[in-house]
Write a protein that holds these residues in place. Structure first.
Motif, short mmCIF file in Angstrom:
data_model
loop_
_atom_site.label_atom_id
_atom_site.label_comp_id
_atom_site.label_asym_id
_atom_site.label_seq_id
_atom_site.Cartn_x
_atom_site.Cartn_y
_atom_site.Cartn_z
N PHE A 46 0.83 -1.20 0.00
CA PHE A 46 0.00 0.00 0.00
C PHE A 46 0.88 1.26 0.00
CE2 PHE A 46 -2.47 3.38 1.96
CZ PHE A 46 -3.69 3.28 1.31
N ALA A 47 1.91 1.25 0.85
CA ALA A 47 2.81 2.41 0.92
C ALA A 47 3.53 2.61 -0.41
CB ALA A 47 3.81 2.23 2.06
N ALA A 48 3.98 1.51 -1.01
CA ALA A 48 4.72 1.61 -2.27
C ALA A 48 3.86 2.16 -3.39
CB ALA A 48 5.27 0.23 -2.65
N ILE A 49 2.64 1.63 -3.53
CA ILE A 49 1.75 2.08 -4.59
C ILE A 49 1.31 3.52 -4.33
CG2 ILE A 49 -0.47 1.67 -5.71
CD1 ILE A 49 -0.04 -1.32 -4.85
N LEU A 50 1.08 3.83 -3.05
CA LEU A 50 0.67 5.19 -2.68
C LEU A 50 1.71 6.21 -3.12
CD1 LEU A 50 -1.74 6.46 -1.05
CD2 LEU A 50 -0.16 6.58 0.88
N SER A 51 2.99 5.84 -3.03
CA SER A 51 4.05 6.79 -3.39
C SER A 51 3.99 7.19 -4.86
CB SER A 51 5.43 6.17 -3.10
OG SER A 51 5.71 5.11 -3.99
N SER A 52 3.43 6.32 -5.70
CA SER A 52 3.29 6.63 -7.12
C SER A 52 2.00 7.37 -7.41
CB SER A 52 3.34 5.35 -7.95
OG SER A 52 4.58 4.69 -7.81
N THR A 53 0.89 6.88 -6.85
CA THR A 53 -0.41 7.46 -7.20
C THR A 53 -0.68 8.77 -6.49
OG1 THR A 53 -1.54 6.19 -5.47
CG2 THR A 53 -1.36 5.18 -7.63
N ILE A 54 -0.09 8.98 -5.33
CA ILE A 54 -0.40 10.18 -4.56
C ILE A 54 0.14 11.44 -5.23
CG2 ILE A 54 1.66 10.26 -3.09
CD1 ILE A 54 -0.25 10.85 -0.73
N VAL A 55 1.17 11.27 -6.07
CA VAL A 55 1.76 12.45 -6.70
C VAL A 55 1.12 12.79 -8.04
CG1 VAL A 55 3.99 12.05 -5.60
CG2 VAL A 55 3.58 11.16 -7.90
N THR A 56 0.28 11.89 -8.58
CA THR A 56 -0.23 12.14 -9.93
C THR A 56 -1.04 13.43 -10.01
OG1 THR A 56 -2.12 10.69 -9.44
CG2 THR A 56 -0.25 9.72 -10.59
N ASN A 57 -1.93 13.66 -9.03
CA ASN A 57 -2.73 14.88 -9.06
C ASN A 57 -1.97 16.09 -8.53
OD1 ASN A 57 -5.07 13.78 -10.17
ND2 ASN A 57 -5.82 13.09 -8.19
N ALA A 58 -0.88 15.83 -7.79
CA ALA A 58 -0.08 16.93 -7.28
C ALA A 58 1.00 17.37 -8.27
CB ALA A 58 0.57 16.51 -5.95
N LEU A 59 1.29 16.53 -9.27
CA LEU A 59 2.41 16.82 -10.17
C LEU A 59 2.32 18.17 -10.88
CD1 LEU A 59 3.60 13.50 -11.86
CD2 LEU A 59 4.94 15.14 -10.54
N PRO A 60 1.16 18.55 -11.40
CA PRO A 60 1.11 19.88 -12.01
C PRO A 60 1.56 20.98 -11.06
CG PRO A 60 -0.83 18.64 -12.64
CD PRO A 60 -0.11 17.82 -11.59
N HIS A 61 1.20 20.86 -9.78
CA HIS A 61 1.62 21.86 -8.79
C HIS A 61 3.10 21.70 -8.45
CE1 HIS A 61 -2.53 23.18 -7.84
NE2 HIS A 61 -2.84 21.93 -8.12
N ILE A 62 3.55 20.45 -8.30
CA ILE A 62 4.95 20.20 -7.95
C ILE A 62 5.89 20.75 -9.02
CG2 ILE A 62 6.69 18.40 -7.59
CD1 ILE A 62 4.46 16.64 -6.41
N ILE A 63 5.61 20.42 -10.27
CA ILE A 63 6.48 20.84 -11.37
C ILE A 63 6.44 22.35 -11.54
CG2 ILE A 63 6.95 20.61 -13.83
CD1 ILE A 63 7.62 18.16 -12.07
#
Length: 536
Positions: A46-63
């Motif tokens: 769960f932690a491993a998969i979360l690390s990938s999916t949790i950033v998908t919606n945040a990526l536009p803001h992160i970048i």
């Protein structure tokens, strides 16, 4: 052939004087014991998969915050997938040779370290580099969780427990974008907490695994195939770097293309040569004599392209084409995740009940192909209910294929090769995902640039200053309405094109499953007499 052991001992009560092989992996465990042991594995997954999916919606803001562009956007994802892909075969081989419990705990520690540093990143280059560290840990968790589960159960039982892995994947995938969106939209937190939040979950997994996971330690004299790992990593890395940069930093037909593709091919050939001579290869070539393993690996390659394109590019579609918030972007992807969760759980239980799995693979391939082709028709103004139906089809297909391709391969090998066989299939799926994200990310950048130029030309605006397309991820809220409409149209059409370009891979996965020969799942750990070859 039955085991010669007169009195099989339980995993946690093997006599001290017993030889190393006296407590075989896969000895009988009760359902309750297996669930207790799986709890830590599922937390780690769960932690491993979360690390990938949790950033998908945040990526536009992160970048946007770190000053990156579309290339950086895709490489934040690709870096993790690349490291995960390259490290999986090594983790799998180590699992066949060393203490699996210590290995998965090491993977958790690497993941925690990478997550903490990722949250402290000050520029996109640092973040991409640290995501490589995260990816190594994620590769260990993804490979070892299924290997350990396979060591505790028979192939017939794995469909049932594999359903739990599918449900965990779905839960992390659906909650990740939602959690990431809420974190990103909450002023007191910010996107950095998208990386920190997985740390306590991984820490709890460490403690749970220490208390519940009890496997026999089989000590063997080993030689780690470091040369094979290095050559494989180099071949995969060169190919992905070429795909990401071609058409942007240099032309597709250029000397850089020749050097990188040629170098990747040479390293790949050297890898095959090294594996054929290694005493303990990380990817035993003899496994590919088995038709099921070979075809399952190829199908996994193409499934990976479809799976990761769905989880990565939907965030850009909903946020940049439809103007939704990061939180709503996560909510709107729920249909795909529900489809994945339902089909993974149901197919796993039905496979355990009947021992038959091929029909599920074929149906999954057909659904993925249909979903990708239909998603290729979406535009910025496509009715959401239509997008939701298309996403559901994609999710249903992925759920039927993802775990069951691994299951089909595990059914073909002896317990001593479970790690290698599992990692081979997972490797190709991750490689397909990394390849898909890199290639389709380049397609998206190109198509968005083209559509934006066309839209600006209709407004009478000169787009020759390079302000669009290959530049940074736009903040739509800061743009005037006419330009915002142009960019929303560009991203809507561009993401639709991405799915259309990815659809042939899904069709290939479907076609390949038609040629996989079904072998009913075994009720014991021992593989069939002729498991190592395509024919007896």
């Amino acid at each position: 052939m039955s085991s010669p052991r007169p009195a099989p001992a339980r995993h946690d009560a093997a006599p001290a004087a017993a030889p190393p092989e006296a407590a075989p992996e896969g000895a009988a465990m009760t359902h309750r014991e297996i669930l207790r042991a799986l709890s830590g594995l599922l937390l780690g997954m769960f932690a491993a998969i979360l690390s990938s999916t949790i950033v998908t919606n945040a990526l536009p803001h992160i970048i946007a915050d770190l000053g990156g562009g579309q290339s950086a956007y895709t490489w934040v994802i690709t870096a993790t997938l690349l490291a995960m892909t390259a490290s999986m075969p090594l983790w799998g081989k180590l699992a066949d040779l060393f203490n699996k419990k210590l290995l998965i705990q090491l993977a958790l520690i690497i993941y925690i370290t990478g997550s903490v540093i990722a949250g402290l990143s000050q520029n996109s280059a640092t973040l991409i580099g640290v995501r490589v560290v995260q990816g190594i840990g994620v590769g260990g968790l993804a490979a070892l969780a299924q290997i350990i589960m396979a060591a505790m159960t028979t192939p017939r039982e794995r469909g049932r427990y594999g359903g739990y892995f599918g449900a965990t994947f779905a839960a992390a995938t659906v909650s990740g974008p939602l959690i990431g969106g809420v974190i990103t939209d909450t002023p007191g937190l910010g996107w950095r907490w998208c990386f920190y939040i997985g740390v306590p979950i991984a820490a709890v997994a460490l403690v749970v695994l220490q208390r519940t996971l009890k496997l026999p330690v089989v000590r063997r004299k080993v030689r780690i195939d470091w040369l094979g790992a290095l050559l494989l990593s180099g071949a995969v890395s060169l190919l992905l770097i070429w795909i990401t940069l071609a058409g942007d930093s240099y032309a597709w037909a250029s000397w850089q293309t020749a050097v990188m593709t040629g170098g990747s091919v040479v390293l790949g050939l050297l890898f095959v040569l090294a594996e054929s001579r290694a005493s303990d290869p990380i990817m035993p070539l003899r496994l590919f004599r088995d038709r099921t393993i070979t075809l399952s690996s190829l199908a996994s390659l193409f499934v990976g392209i479809a799976m990761f394109s769905g989880t990565v590019f939907f965030s850009q579609y909903f946020q940049l084409a439809r103007g939704e918030s990061a939180t709503m972007s996560g909510v709107m992807t729920i249909p795909m995740i529900l489809g994945l969760s339902v089909s993974s759980t149901v197919s796993g239980r039905m496979i355990s009940r009947t021992g038959q799995w091929k029909n599920w693979l074929v149906a999954g391939g057909l659904l993925i192909s249909s979903g990708m082709l239909l998603l290729g028709t979406i535009r910025f103004d496509t009715a959401y209910w239509q997008v939701a139906v298309f996403m559901t089809l994609l999710g249903l297909g992925i759920g039927m294929m993802m775990q069951n391709l691994v299951l089909a391969s595990q059914n073909q090998v002896q317990p001593s090769d479970l790690g290698a066989a599992s990692s081979v299939v997972n490797f190709f799926r991750s490689f397909g995902g990394a390849l898909g994200v890199a290639a389709l990310g380049a397609v998206l950048a190109n198509r968005v640039s083209q559509y934006t130029r066309e839209g600006l030309a209709q407004l009478g605006v000169d787009a020759g200053d390079g302000a669009v397309g290959g530049g940074g991820i736009p903040d739509l809220s800061q743009l005037p309405d006419p330009l915002r409409a142009v960019l929303e149209t560009a991203y809507g059409h561009g993401v639709g094109d991405v799915f259309l370009f990815g659809a042939p891979a899904a069709v290939l996965a479907f076609v390949i499953t038609l040629f996989i020969k079904e072998v009913a799942l075994r009720g014991s750990q021992q593989a069939p007499q002729a498991s190592g070859t395509a024919s007896s």
